[in-house]
Design a protein around this motif. Structure first.
Motif, PDB file in Angstrom:
ATOM      1  N   ILE A 147      20.018  52.572  75.607  1.00 33.37           N
ATOM      2  CA  ILE A 147      19.942  53.990  75.954  1.00 33.37           C
ATOM      3  C   ILE A 147      20.210  54.775  74.673  1.00 33.37           C
ATOM      4  O   ILE A 147      21.257  54.593  74.038  1.00 33.37           O
ATOM      5  CB  ILE A 147      20.963  54.378  77.038  1.00 33.37           C
ATOM      6  CG1 ILE A 147      20.713  53.583  78.320  1.00 33.37           C
ATOM      7  CG2 ILE A 147      20.906  55.876  77.325  1.00 33.37           C
ATOM      8  CD1 ILE A 147      21.776  53.807  79.380  1.00 33.37           C
ATOM      9  N   CYS A 148      19.279  55.631  74.296  1.00 32.38           N
ATOM     10  CA  CYS A 148      19.420  56.410  73.064  1.00 32.38           C
ATOM     11  C   CYS A 148      19.336  57.887  73.398  1.00 32.38           C
ATOM     12  O   CYS A 148      18.285  58.372  73.835  1.00 32.38           O
ATOM     13  CB  CYS A 148      18.335  56.021  72.058  1.00 32.38           C
ATOM     14  SG  CYS A 148      18.504  56.846  70.460  1.00 32.38           S
ATOM     15  N   HIS A 149      20.430  58.618  73.196  1.00 30.30           N
ATOM     16  CA  HIS A 149      20.450  60.063  73.354  1.00 30.30           C
ATOM     17  C   HIS A 149      19.991  60.719  72.043  1.00 30.30           C
ATOM     18  O   HIS A 149      19.443  60.061  71.167  1.00 30.30           O
ATOM     19  CB  HIS A 149      21.869  60.530  73.715  1.00 30.30           C
ATOM     20  CG  HIS A 149      22.300  60.135  75.097  1.00 30.30           C
ATOM     21  ND1 HIS A 149      22.856  58.904  75.376  1.00 30.30           N
ATOM     22  CD2 HIS A 149      22.272  60.798  76.279  1.00 30.30           C
ATOM     23  CE1 HIS A 149      23.142  58.828  76.664  1.00 30.30           C
ATOM     24  NE2 HIS A 149      22.795  59.958  77.230  1.00 30.30           N
ATOM     25  N   ARG A 150      20.229  62.003  71.929  1.00 23.94           N
ATOM     26  CA  ARG A 150      19.889  62.711  70.690  1.00 23.94           C
ATOM     27  C   ARG A 150      20.650  62.094  69.521  1.00 23.94           C
ATOM     28  O   ARG A 150      21.836  61.778  69.637  1.00 23.94           O
ATOM     29  CB  ARG A 150      20.245  64.192  70.825  1.00 23.94           C
ATOM     30  CG  ARG A 150      20.027  65.002  69.547  1.00 23.94           C
ATOM     31  CD  ARG A 150      20.432  66.451  69.784  1.00 23.94           C
ATOM     32  NE  ARG A 150      21.798  66.570  70.256  1.00 23.94           N
ATOM     33  CZ  ARG A 150      22.867  66.590  69.466  1.00 23.94           C
ATOM     34  NH1 ARG A 150      22.715  66.502  68.156  1.00 23.94           N
ATOM     35  NH2 ARG A 150      24.071  66.728  69.977  1.00 23.94           N
ATOM     36  N   VAL A 151      19.965  61.915  68.406  1.00 23.12           N
ATOM     37  CA  VAL A 151      20.569  61.298  67.225  1.00 23.12           C
ATOM     38  C   VAL A 151      20.434  62.240  66.041  1.00 23.12           C
ATOM     39  O   VAL A 151      19.594  63.138  66.025  1.00 23.12           O
ATOM     40  CB  VAL A 151      19.907  59.943  66.910  1.00 23.12           C
ATOM     41  CG1 VAL A 151      20.191  58.938  68.002  1.00 23.12           C
ATOM     42  CG2 VAL A 151      18.397  60.115  66.732  1.00 23.12           C
ATOM     43  N   ASN A 152      21.282  62.024  65.046  1.00 25.81           N
ATOM     44  CA  ASN A 152      21.281  62.871  63.852  1.00 25.81           C
ATOM     45  C   ASN A 152      20.415  62.327  62.735  1.00 25.81           C
ATOM     46  O   ASN A 152      20.140  63.042  61.763  1.00 25.81           O
ATOM     47  CB  ASN A 152      22.716  63.055  63.339  1.00 25.81           C
ATOM     48  CG  ASN A 152      23.566  63.881  64.289  1.00 25.81           C
ATOM     49  OD1 ASN A 152      23.064  64.772  64.978  1.00 25.81           O
ATOM     50  ND2 ASN A 152      24.859  63.586  64.341  1.00 25.81           N
ATOM     51  N   ASP A 153      20.000  61.069  62.832  1.00 23.51           N
ATOM     52  CA  ASP A 153      19.192  60.487  61.770  1.00 23.51           C
ATOM     53  C   ASP A 153      18.232  59.487  62.388  1.00 23.51           C
ATOM     54  O   ASP A 153      18.514  58.895  63.433  1.00 23.51           O
ATOM     55  CB  ASP A 153      20.083  59.783  60.738  1.00 23.51           C
ATOM     56  CG  ASP A 153      20.860  58.638  61.347  1.00 23.51           C
ATOM     57  OD1 ASP A 153      20.649  57.497  60.941  1.00 23.51           O
ATOM     58  OD2 ASP A 153      21.685  58.891  62.261  1.00 23.51           O
ATOM     59  N   PRO A 154      17.075  59.285  61.762  1.00 23.09           N
ATOM     60  CA  PRO A 154      16.087  58.349  62.316  1.00 23.09           C
ATOM     61  C   PRO A 154      16.597  56.913  62.374  1.00 23.09           C
ATOM     62  O   PRO A 154      16.176  56.143  63.238  1.00 23.09           O
ATOM     63  CB  PRO A 154      14.897  58.477  61.360  1.00 23.09           C
ATOM     64  CG  PRO A 154      15.089  59.773  60.652  1.00 23.09           C
ATOM     65  CD  PRO A 154      16.570  59.985  60.566  1.00 23.09           C
ATOM     66  N   GLY A 155      17.495  56.546  61.471  1.00 23.55           N
ATOM     67  CA  GLY A 155      17.980  55.173  61.442  1.00 23.55           C
ATOM     68  C   GLY A 155      18.695  54.763  62.716  1.00 23.55           C
ATOM     69  O   GLY A 155      18.591  53.610  63.154  1.00 23.55           O
ATOM     70  N   THR A 156      19.428  55.695  63.331  1.00 23.05           N
ATOM     71  CA  THR A 156      20.143  55.361  64.563  1.00 23.05           C
ATOM     72  C   THR A 156      19.177  55.048  65.688  1.00 23.05           C
ATOM     73  O   THR A 156      19.362  54.087  66.449  1.00 23.05           O
ATOM     74  CB  THR A 156      21.062  56.527  64.963  1.00 23.05           C
ATOM     75  OG1 THR A 156      21.971  56.805  63.890  1.00 23.05           O
ATOM     76  CG2 THR A 156      21.851  56.179  66.212  1.00 23.05           C
TER      77      THR A 156
END
Length: 433
Positions: free
Chosen positions: A346-355
């Motif tokens: 599950i991936c919410h909003r992230v600050n960088d593309p790597g995450t």
């Protein structure tokens, strides 16, 4: 007479404007079928050839004559032929179109053209899938169903939690029997805590043991302490709790071996141990160290114990739900090995593309770009994987903290006692004194 007709006309106009505004804001299903779908279907039919040509989906056929090698010297002009497409079929949330691929084409070409379809057809999103070889299914969503998500319904099952709603309108369910371990990633205030609160609220009513590891002093999971069989608020306590769980896991192995079965679910009900769900909030706190020998040893212990639980716990009724802002190689090789064992993502909003890449890239490459498009206003929106290997946008149901705490207190009597964990934490407190 004329003033009366004028007043009546103004009244009718005002009524139409008010009703039209309500329809635009609430968008009932009948409005889509009667007004939205016919207009969208016309746009699909009349723009298909032009969109196909501009996005290199059309294929040029050679004229039957007039070729000198690869040079056209005379003959009919080359006319690109767009792929054959079915008539748009209406759905509750949009429409679907089936495209027959030209020889040599792949669905990846249509995936790149998804944004062009969105703008040409004036819809919210277009999903590209391939139900069988040679065909592509374009699923257009008229509006974003996650703007005003309602709570879908799902049958109640052991170790199954109704989290929210999928972009398709279906129920978003975390079933730990199907996918035993989960990874939840996302930036601060992206919706991780809301999702964990919803998960605990759903599991609190079931005969399962909940174990919390919250190395932020228990600020998040400490609210549900009444329903937790154990709560670790620092890394030393986490080592003690995880060590006790590994010992319990070995006892379950012995019970299964003695009974001649391969999992606890094949044991009789009277002999089956209680399922355990370990919820870890901010996994990085278990892996980072301050450089001292003691800190490094604790981090290595946490890494090894978590990995053992993830590798062996599924058949023994032990499940991991790991949340964090980043779970990657920068935390150490143990974090990468653990991530490989967490099948649910599950991936919410992230600050960088790597995450997003670390969370979804090894499972679904096309889901990474979708996760990066989540904005700060879309609190609770995430990209999740399903048991079939696909992915979908989803939004967790907003569970207020007061409601979650009240539910945990209400079902505190269902909290199973795990003697090994109690003894481990008591021994740790005694050593500190």
């Amino acid at each position: 007479m004329r003033p009366i007709l004028l007043a009546f006309g103004l009244a009718v106009l005002a009524w139409v404007l008010v009703v039209g505004d309500l329809v635009r804001r609430h968008r009932p299903a009948w409005h889509w079928y009667l007004v939205g779908y016919p207009a969208a279907a016309c746009r699909v039919v009349f723009t298909w050839r032009k969109v196909a040509m501009l996005n290199d989906l059309a294929v040029s056929r050679r004229p039957p004559r007039g070729l000198l090698g690869e040079l056209v010297v005379k003959g009919d002009p080359l006319r690109p032929v767009a792929p054959r497409v079915s008539f748009p079929c209406a759905t509750r949330l949009g429409l679907t179109v089936i495209v027959r691929l030209h020889a040599g084409q792949t669905p990846a070409t249509y995936l790149k053209a998804a944004d062009a379809f969105v703008h040409a057809w004036k819809v919210h999103a277009v999903r590209v899938t391939s139900p069988e070889r040679g065909l592509v299914l374009l699923t257009a969503t008229a509006t974003d169903p996650l703007e005003r998500p309602g709570l879908a319904t799902a049958p109640a099952e052991l170790l199954s939690a109704l989290i929210g709603v999928l972009e398709s309108g279906g129920a978003w369910v975390m079933n730990l029997r199907l996918v035993p371990h989960w990874l939840i990633a996302g930036a601060t205030r992206s919706g991780k805590s809301t999702l964990l609160a919803r998960l605990i609220t759903q599991l609190a009513t079931q005969p399962v043991a909940l174990v919390g590891i919250d190395c932020k002093g228990g600020m998040e999971l400490g609210l549900f302490a009444g329903r937790l069989s154990a709560l670790a608020t620092c890394r030393r306590e986490a080592v003690a709790v995880l060590s006790a769980l590994v010992v319990d896991m070995q006892d379950r192995m012995s019970a299964c071996r003695s009974a001649g079965v391969r999992s606890i679910w094949e044991l009789p009900d009277k002999l089956r141990p209680v399922p355990v769900v370990v919820i870890v909030d901010e996994i990085a706190e278990l892996y980072l160290s301050d450089g001292t020998r003691e800190s490094k040893a604790e981090a290595d212990q946490c890494s090894t114990l978590l990995l053992r639980l993830a590798q062996l716990g599924a058949a023994l009724g032990m499940h991991l739900v790991v949340a964090g802002q980043r779970v990657g190689s920068d935390l150490g090789p143990g974090a990468t090995a653990l991530r490989a064992q967490l099948g649910g993502r599950i991936c919410h909003r992230v600050n960088d593309p790597g995450t997003a890449e670390m969370t979804l890239g090894d499972l679904n490459k096309d889901a990474v770009a979708v996760a990066q498009s989540i904005t700060a206003e879309e609190h609770g929106v995430a990209v999740c994987t399903g048991p079939d290997g696909g992915w979908s946008r989803a939004r967790s149901h907003l569970t207020p903290t007061e409601e979650a705490v009240a539910t945990a207190r209400k079902y505190a009597a269902l909290t199973p006692e795990l003697p090994g964990l109690t003894r481990a934490l008591a021994a740790l407190e005694g050593d500190e004194k």
